[in-house]
Design an enzyme around this catalytic site. Structure first.
Site, PDB file in Angstrom:
ATOM      1  N   HIS A  75      65.739  90.744  18.984  1.00 22.74           N
ATOM      2  CA  HIS A  75      64.670  89.743  18.884  1.00 22.74           C
ATOM      3  C   HIS A  75      64.474  89.440  17.389  1.00 22.74           C
ATOM      4  O   HIS A  75      64.700  90.317  16.553  1.00 22.74           O
ATOM      5  CB  HIS A  75      63.409  90.370  19.484  1.00 22.74           C
ATOM      6  CG  HIS A  75      62.237  89.461  19.647  1.00 22.74           C
ATOM      7  ND1 HIS A  75      61.427  89.105  18.600  1.00 22.74           N
ATOM      8  CD2 HIS A  75      61.709  88.863  20.743  1.00 22.74           C
ATOM      9  CE1 HIS A  75      60.448  88.331  19.046  1.00 22.74           C
ATOM     10  NE2 HIS A  75      60.595  88.162  20.347  1.00 22.74           N
TER      11      HIS A  75
ATOM     12  N   ASP B 213      63.283  99.431  18.841  1.00 23.24           N
ATOM     13  CA  ASP B 213      62.349  98.401  19.277  1.00 23.24           C
ATOM     14  C   ASP B 213      62.185  98.573  20.788  1.00 23.24           C
ATOM     15  O   ASP B 213      63.062  98.202  21.574  1.00 23.24           O
ATOM     16  CB  ASP B 213      62.929  97.024  18.922  1.00 23.24           C
ATOM     17  CG  ASP B 213      62.116  95.887  19.514  1.00 23.24           C
ATOM     18  OD1 ASP B 213      61.176  96.152  20.291  1.00 23.24           O
ATOM     19  OD2 ASP B 213      62.432  94.720  19.203  1.00 23.24           O
TER      20      ASP B 213
ATOM     21  N   GLN C 264      60.632  95.933  25.136  1.00 24.38           N
ATOM     22  CA  GLN C 264      61.032  95.620  26.517  1.00 24.38           C
ATOM     23  C   GLN C 264      61.347  96.864  27.346  1.00 24.38           C
ATOM     24  O   GLN C 264      61.667  96.749  28.524  1.00 24.38           O
ATOM     25  CB  GLN C 264      62.246  94.678  26.526  1.00 24.38           C
ATOM     26  CG  GLN C 264      61.960  93.315  25.939  1.00 24.38           C
ATOM     27  CD  GLN C 264      60.832  92.566  26.656  1.00 24.38           C
ATOM     28  OE1 GLN C 264      60.480  92.881  27.796  1.00 24.38           O
ATOM     29  NE2 GLN C 264      60.257  91.592  25.990  1.00 24.38           N
TER      30      GLN C 264
ATOM     31  N   LYS D  81      52.658  93.614  26.803  1.00 25.84           N
ATOM     32  CA  LYS D  81      53.774  93.588  27.761  1.00 25.84           C
ATOM     33  C   LYS D  81      53.651  94.736  28.769  1.00 25.84           C
ATOM     34  O   LYS D  81      54.474  94.885  29.659  1.00 25.84           O
ATOM     35  CB  LYS D  81      55.109  93.694  27.013  1.00 25.84           C
ATOM     36  CG  LYS D  81      55.371  92.503  26.092  1.00 25.84           C
ATOM     37  CD  LYS D  81      56.723  92.617  25.439  1.00 25.84           C
ATOM     38  CE  LYS D  81      56.914  91.669  24.279  1.00 25.84           C
ATOM     39  NZ  LYS D  81      57.080  90.260  24.643  1.00 25.84           N
TER      40      LYS D  81
ATOM     41  N   CYS E 176      63.472  83.815  21.151  1.00 25.46           N
ATOM     42  CA  CYS E 176      63.408  84.501  19.833  1.00 25.46           C
ATOM     43  C   CYS E 176      64.643  85.365  19.613  1.00 25.46           C
ATOM     44  O   CYS E 176      64.544  86.479  19.069  1.00 25.46           O
ATOM     45  CB  CYS E 176      62.140  85.341  19.691  1.00 25.46           C
ATOM     46  SG  CYS E 176      60.655  84.375  19.733  1.00 25.46           S
TER      47      CYS E 176
HETATM   48  N1  PLP Z   1      61.109  92.874  20.342  1.00 23.78           N
HETATM   49  C1  PLP Z   1      61.448  92.493  21.567  1.00 23.78           C
HETATM   50  C2  PLP Z   1      62.685  93.046  22.200  1.00 23.78           C
HETATM   51  C3  PLP Z   1      60.652  91.577  22.256  1.00 23.78           C
HETATM   52  O1  PLP Z   1      60.997  91.169  23.485  1.00 23.78           O
HETATM   53  C4  PLP Z   1      59.483  91.081  21.638  1.00 23.78           C
HETATM   54  C5  PLP Z   1      58.630  90.072  22.314  1.00 23.78           C
HETATM   55  O2  PLP Z   1      59.030  89.405  23.213  1.00 23.78           O
HETATM   56  C6  PLP Z   1      59.165  91.526  20.362  1.00 23.78           C
HETATM   57  C7  PLP Z   1      60.000  92.420  19.738  1.00 23.78           C
HETATM   58  C8  PLP Z   1      57.948  91.042  19.650  1.00 23.78           C
HETATM   59  O3  PLP Z   1      56.795  91.518  20.279  1.00 23.78           O
HETATM   60  P1  PLP Z   1      55.361  91.028  19.818  1.00 23.78           P
HETATM   61  O4  PLP Z   1      55.406  89.526  19.825  1.00 23.78           O
HETATM   62  O5  PLP Z   1      54.442  91.595  20.849  1.00 23.78           O
HETATM   63  O6  PLP Z   1      55.118  91.577  18.460  1.00 23.78           O
END
Ligand code: PLP
Length: 407
Positions: free
Chosen positions: A124, A201, A204, A227, A365
């Site tokens: 992401h 990270d 998900q 999430k 993203c």
């Molecule tokens: N990393 C991953 C794999 C994501 O799917 C997301 C959000 O969709 C993020 C990071 C960013 O999360 P946040 O917008 O809650 O900071």
């Protein structure tokens, strides 16, 4: 395994699931972007605002102490939930994005020109851009692991990228586009065999599987409450204490100080060193209720139900003429990214919305991944525990219709 009756009972906690979109019963399949929030979380937020709101850690008065207790109980709950060794290792942030920025900025301040950080092509933007900002600041080099056609990481390449200049590896536990569950424990173990710390990270993964940070042995693990059936604006940075103690503060302000003079400032102990300013203490307290919700159902039950929905839907979807699914790894979470023929994902998304089906469209993203797949974007349907097989059928019917229109 949860029965249909169990799911209907669970759905009663989510009034939003009863609403209509485009005059049709809504089918919410955008859970990867954010999941819906059960009553017990919303009620806790309302309860605090109507009975207990006061700023934390700053007062001797009753309300402030009550609120501080609630915040710190939530921290302890999260510590237990992810099996961190101590509450000092649980830092509250605004979300996954802020947590990664914190690590890249603070932990990254030790990196020097030419040092290498390993990422993957399925990241992401939240796990790409903070490292690029660091690259612009101090000249680190980013190395990127590729994927195979199923959307699995090329683990051989991952191993081959380590060398004496590697200072960090940062990768997702689960891809938000492909659904691929990466073999993170093995990847951490390999990185550590080369003396390289790892950030995972978990944005998900945390909604769909139990996370045990000590078993994973990762150095940092980050995730977002919104999430995980929790409130927006709250995230967690788990970090090993030895690193957090060495790291400089990320932001300055209230809460994170021990003593301030114009000549010199000393910093608060962990975890507060990284929590400058008034935190979203209401959201933090309510996040604990979201974890209660998950624990009451049982993460194993949630995962099994979502997996059954995934298999059921994918099996039927492939019968839609011209349909391509991106991400077919055997170990996959309940995310389906797809395209139909040459139709644009936005057109498909709009036609689904007109039938009450809420899916996400676009690059999610993850533009570098879209480039790797050589597509502009996808349509993405993703499941949570409250989704039903009836909704999966509704989605399939709507998709078949939309595909026929766009043919
Ligand atoms: N990393 C991953 C794999 C994501 O799917 C997301 C959000 O969709 C993020 C990071 C960013 O999360 P946040 O917008 O809650 O900071």
């Amino acid at each position: 395994m949860l029965t249909d009756k169990d799911i209907l009972e669970i759905r009663k906690s989510f009034p939003i699931l009863n609403r209509e979109v485009s005059g049709k019963a809504m089918i919410y399949l955008d859970n990867t972007a954010t999941s819906q929030t059960p009553n017990k979380v919303v009620e806790e937020i309302a309860r605090i605002y109507t009975t207990s709101k006061a700023n934390v850690h700053r007062g001797v008065h009753t309300l402030s102490q009550e609120m501080t207790d609630l915040q710190e109980q939530s921290r302890e709950h999260i510590r237990r939930y992810i099996n961190a060794a101590s509450r000092e290792e649980v830092i509250f942030t605004r979300g996954t994005t802020e947590a990664i920025n914190l690590v890249a900025s603070s932990f990254g301040s030790r990196f020097q020109e030419g040092d290498e950080v390993i990422l993957t092509v399925m990241e992401h933007h939240a796990n790409i851009v903070p490292w690029q900002l660091l690259r612009d600041r101090c000249g680190i080099v980013l190395r990127v692991v590729n994927i195979n056609d199923k959307g699995e990481l090329d683990i051989e390449q991952f191993r081959s990228l380590f060398n004496e200049k590697t200072v960090m590896a940062s990768f997702c536990h689960v891809s938000n586009v492909l659904g691929t569950v990466n073999p993170v424990k093995e990847m951490v173990s390999f990185a550590h065999s080369k003396g390289v710390p790892v950030l995972i990270d978990g944005a998900q993964a945390s909604p769909h599987m139990l996370i045990d940070v000590r078993d994973l042995d990762c150095d940092f693990y980050v995730f977002s409450a919104h999430k995980m059936y929790g409130p927006t604006g709250i995230g967690v940075l788990y970090g090993k204490r030895k690193w957090l103690e060495e790291m400089p503060p990320y932001q300055g302000g209230g809460e994170m100080i021990a003593k301030v003079t114009f000549a010199h400032t000393t910093y608060a102990e962990l975890p507060f060193k990284f929590e400058a300013g008034t935190p979203d203490f209401v959201g933090i307290a309510a996040f604990s209720k979201a974890i209660d919700f998950i624990e009451e159902i049982g993460m194993d039950n949630i995962a099994a139900h979502e997996h059954a929905l995934l298999e059921y839907t994918q099996e039927k979807m492939v019968k839609v003429p011209g349909l391509r699914i991106f991400g077919t790894a055997p170990d996959k979470s309940a995310v389906i990214s797809f395209l139909v023929g040459r139709s644009h994902p936005y057109d498909l998304g709009l036609l689904l919305d007109k039938q009450g089906v809420e899916v996400r469209t676009g690059h999610h993203c993850a533009m570098p991944l879209m480039d790797r797949l050589d597509i502009p974007g996808t349509v993405r349907a993703s499941f949570a525990v409250y989704n039903t097989f009836e909704e999966a059928d509704g989605f399939l019917k709507a998709l078949t219709r939309a595909a026929a229109i766009l043919e």
